[in-house]
Scaffold this active site. Structure first.
Site, short mmCIF file in Angstrom:
data_model
loop_
_atom_site.label_atom_id
_atom_site.label_comp_id
_atom_site.label_asym_id
_atom_site.label_seq_id
_atom_site.Cartn_x
_atom_site.Cartn_y
_atom_site.Cartn_z
N ASP A 342 37.28 37.59 31.21
CA ASP A 342 38.49 37.99 31.94
C ASP A 342 39.44 38.82 31.07
OD1 ASP A 342 40.52 38.05 33.76
OD2 ASP A 342 40.74 35.87 33.92
N TRP A 451 30.12 35.81 37.71
CA TRP A 451 30.84 35.91 38.99
C TRP A 451 31.69 34.65 39.17
CZ3 TRP A 451 28.92 39.09 43.48
CH2 TRP A 451 29.63 38.83 44.66
N ASP A 452 33.00 34.80 38.98
CA ASP A 452 33.88 33.63 38.98
C ASP A 452 34.55 33.43 40.33
OD1 ASP A 452 35.21 31.45 37.91
OD2 ASP A 452 35.91 32.52 36.13
N CYS A 497 29.94 31.07 38.71
CA CYS A 497 30.97 30.34 37.98
C CYS A 497 32.06 30.06 39.00
CB CYS A 497 31.50 31.22 36.85
SG CYS A 497 32.85 30.50 35.91
N ASP A 519 34.15 24.23 32.46
CA ASP A 519 35.02 24.79 31.42
C ASP A 519 35.23 23.79 30.29
OD1 ASP A 519 35.36 27.25 32.51
OD2 ASP A 519 37.29 26.83 33.45
#
Ligand code: GLA
Length: 704
Positions: A342, A451-452, A497, A519
């Site tokens: 990110d 791909w979050d 993700c 996480d």
């Protein structure tokens, strides 16, 4: 193998099991489900009882409201006149009828055989087909249904079954895999004696709250149920006074009322049930099934690169130089893929802006295309993070297309992580998302995409569709996007993700063969998270990274070797700032990666069993073996160095001898059988007795 007996019974034999239906009467009935029967028996004695004080106790494949059945029904239809009564009756069965899917719903691949039961509600002229599909050399049974409105008036579907199964037993225990952010898929065991138990998600995703997978156990063995669906799911178990447990699995009926116009067809997601005597065998069956029938065939045995991700190392705070410095060390220590997380787009310096603006933040990246190329020139693959389903209020996209956001008019929307979701039910938004992804992939020529999805749904609204159709329409359009992109960029490895592992399900795995597990990278917690995940999912599906110590989230400390040992129970990566390594750490990591690569086939594709003792006495870990079970590795973790106990190692034979050798400790022993006695003998070999929260050893195993 499907066999029709006397036109009355249909017997199906899977690898170890037999499933038998009785097909005379108003509805097909399941008369036997359990371990394989040796001979062709007369199944008549297994038939259900039809009448005790007016209660029909037969184990049907469907339940509906309108007669004497007041338990949770598997189908609920609001008829055009507003009534809720259905009367589906059995019409016929067909063998190997193609399951026609005109929707974007993912369905399992390479089926071997199926049985289709056709049922009909004459009053409304609605047909329901229930499919049971079987697979070569597997005990998994796929079940789903397909509804066709052949009438002249619309109906409203409030519930459609994927699966219904009735089991008889005195009691059941159930495992559910629940949690939240950074504590996904924690196993909980509950005892079921009577009443109604529900495992569901209402988040708009399969969720970290309750994974769609559940496991029932009783004295006969273990029954697993999973659903290939990434949105609101529901599995209910209702036990009646006669000790019948009715299990129903499918789309959640919460906020679900789907209009089916005349000639419309609705197809329900597939549920996968399995029975095994032993829980480790059940997991292995599910693992093989995912690799053979869910993920794209090209990923069945494709080794996965060891990656370096910069997220925990830098968060949003990086420069081009910093990224290059990290990538250089990554290359040095043997990583194969660098993932830029990110912060590379719009003006994203924190989590409060730029989602939706999938264009290069040049001041930071120094030109994303150049950065990607420089990383590739170092000899690494290049990967990139995206969160395509989201929009920030502080973004160009929001300024220009506020209507793209999932919002309710005249209501202040609920923000989570300072962000809103995009309204994927809007076709224009779908195109925008597709084009944004194409731009990023064309610019960077990335080899990998993370791909979050960092929030769940709240302000569910569309100007076009009823809110009761929203969740399903959203996920169907998401599947379509994933299908299009993964086909257009077929060489790109996609990793799912969702704020860690909040959307870890078979629907995502159909498109993306691996998912970021959590996480929470602290091995102390992680061993529980991976153990829970491994019940239903393969280790190569699970992203598992070595991060810095103390852990950023839990503040616990652990040795570099323990972090590595635990990460070897999944798909290995590193997620830290490797420029901070001293020479010794660099060498340790280099050796770890080399060792992992040498044994990657066993770590990524071996038969794995996590140690369930972690739930009893905190001794966790896993054993992973070559397919012939002759060699492999065991990792044992413990939060204490005093472990004067014996440990039974799953998958090893009681009758064989094995040589065990420590990977990073001086330890060798010959193990006769599968029980490791006095494991403190091994733990006392750990040289570094500092104040870690978790200790671990990795031993190689070889049959002698
Ligand atoms: C989520 C993911 C993390 C990371 C951050 C970035 O939390 O799970 O791995 O990508 O988003 O914002």
């Amino acid at each position: 193998m499907i066999k029709v007996i006397d036109n009355k019974f249909i017997r199906v034999d899977t690898k170890n099991n037999t499933l038998t239906f009785y097909v005379i009467g108003e509805l097909p009935e399941i008369v036997y489900y359990g371990k394989k029967l040796k001979k062709d028996t007369d199944f008549t004695p297994f038939l259900g009882i039809t009448d005790i004080t007016g209660v029909d106790m037969r184990d049907y494949v469907l339940s509906q409201f309108g007669k004497e059945d007041y338990k949770e029904p598997s189908i609920k239809i609001k008829n055009s006149n507003g009534t809720f009564v259905s009367d589906f009756k059995f019409v016929k069965f067909e063998l190997n009828k193609p399951l026609i899917n005109n929707s974007s719903l993912p369905l399992s691949r390479n089926k071997l055989e199926n049985i289709c039961f056709t049922l009909k509600d004459e009053t409304n002229n609605i047909t329901l087909e229930i499919y049971y599909s079987f697979f070569k050399n597997s005990d998994v049974v796929a079940v789903n249904s397909r509804l066709i409105n052949e009438g002249t008036l619309p109906i409203y579907l409030n519930k459609i079954p994927s699966l219904q199964l009735e089991l008889k037993s005195d009691y059941f225990n159930i495992y559910t895999f629940d949690g939240g952010w950074a504590k996904e898929r924690i196993r909980h065991e509950s005892t079921l004696r009577g009443g109604l138990f529900i495992n569901e998600s209402r988040t708009g995703s399969s969720s970290a709250d309750h994974n769609p997978f559940v496991l029932l156990k009783n004295k006969r063995g273990y029954y697993g149920f999973n659903l290939m669906y990434s949105s609101n799911h529901k599995t209910s178990i209702e036990i009646d006074a006669y000790k019948h447990a009715r299990i129903i699995s499918g789309i959640n009926d919460f906020m679900f009322e789907y209009k089916i116009n005349p000639n419309d067809i609705f197809i329900a997601p597939e549920a996968f049930m399995i029975y095994e005597k032993n829980e480790d065998m059940l997991s292995l069956e599910y693992h093989d099934f995912i690799q053979n029938h869910i993920v794209h065939p090209k990923y069945k045995e494709r080794i996965r690169p060891v990656l370096m991700n910069n997220w925990e190392g830098t968060n949003f705070d990086f420069t081009k130089q910093k990224i290059i410095d990290i990538a250089k060390v990554a290359k040095d220590v043997g990583a194969e893929l660098f993932v830029l997380d990110d912060g590379w787009f719009g003006h994203r310096d924190g989590d409060n802006s730029s989602l939706g603006d999938w264009f290069d933040y040049k001041e930071k990246t120094g030109g994303l295309d150049k950065l990607a190329k420089e990383i590739k020139d170092l000899g690494l693959e290049f990967g990139i993070w995206v969160e395509p389903e989201m929009i920030s209020e502080d973004s160009e996209l929001y300024k220009n297309h506020k209507e793209y956001a999932m919002l309710i008019p005249n209501r202040k929307p609920h923000l989570h992580r300072n962000q809103l979701m995009l309204d994927l039910t809007n076709e224009e938004v779908k195109e925008y998302v597709l084009n944004s992804l194409r731009n990023v992939l064309n610019l960077t020529k990335a080899n990998y995409v993370k791909w979050d999805y960092n929030r769940n749904m709240s302000d569910v609204y569309s100007s076009k569709y009823s809110s009761n159709e929203y969740y399903h329409r959203y996920i169907m359009n998401l599947y379509e996007i994933m299908d299009t992109i993964t086909k257009e960029y077929e060489d790109v490895l996609f990793e799912g993700c969702a704020a860690g592992g909040s959307r870890f399900d078979l629907g995502i795995l159909y498109y993306m063969p691996q998912i970021w597990t959590s996480d929470n990278t602290d091995p102390y917690d992680r061993i529980f998270i991976q153990t829970g995940t491994s019940y239903a999912y393969h280790q190569v599906n699970m992203g598992a990274h070595v991060s810095a110590s103390p852990n950023w989230f839990t503040k616990r400390t652990s040795s570099l070797e323990t972090r590595f040992n635990v990460a070897c129970g999944g798909n290995l990566g590193y997620e830290l700032d490797p420029t901070k390594f001293n020479e010794e750490e660099k060498n340790v990591v280099k050796n770890q990666i080399e060792f992992y690569k040498q044994n990657r086939d066993i770590f990524q594709f071996g038969d794995i069993a996590y140690l369930k003792s972690v739930y009893k006495n905190g001794i966790g870990g896993f054993i992973t073996l070559s397919k012939d079970h002759k060699k492999g590795f065991v990792v044992i973790t413990s939060s204490s160095l005093k472990n004067d106990i014996s440990l039974k190692l799953p998958l090893l034979s009681n009758k064989k001898e094995y040589r065990l050798v420590g990977r990073d400790i001086h330890f060798t022993c010959i193990l006769k059988g599968n029980t490791l006695k006095n494991i403190n003998d091994i733990f006392t070999k750990i040289v570094d007795k500092s104040t870690y929260n978790l200790y671990s050893v990795m031993l190689s195993i070889e049959e002698i």
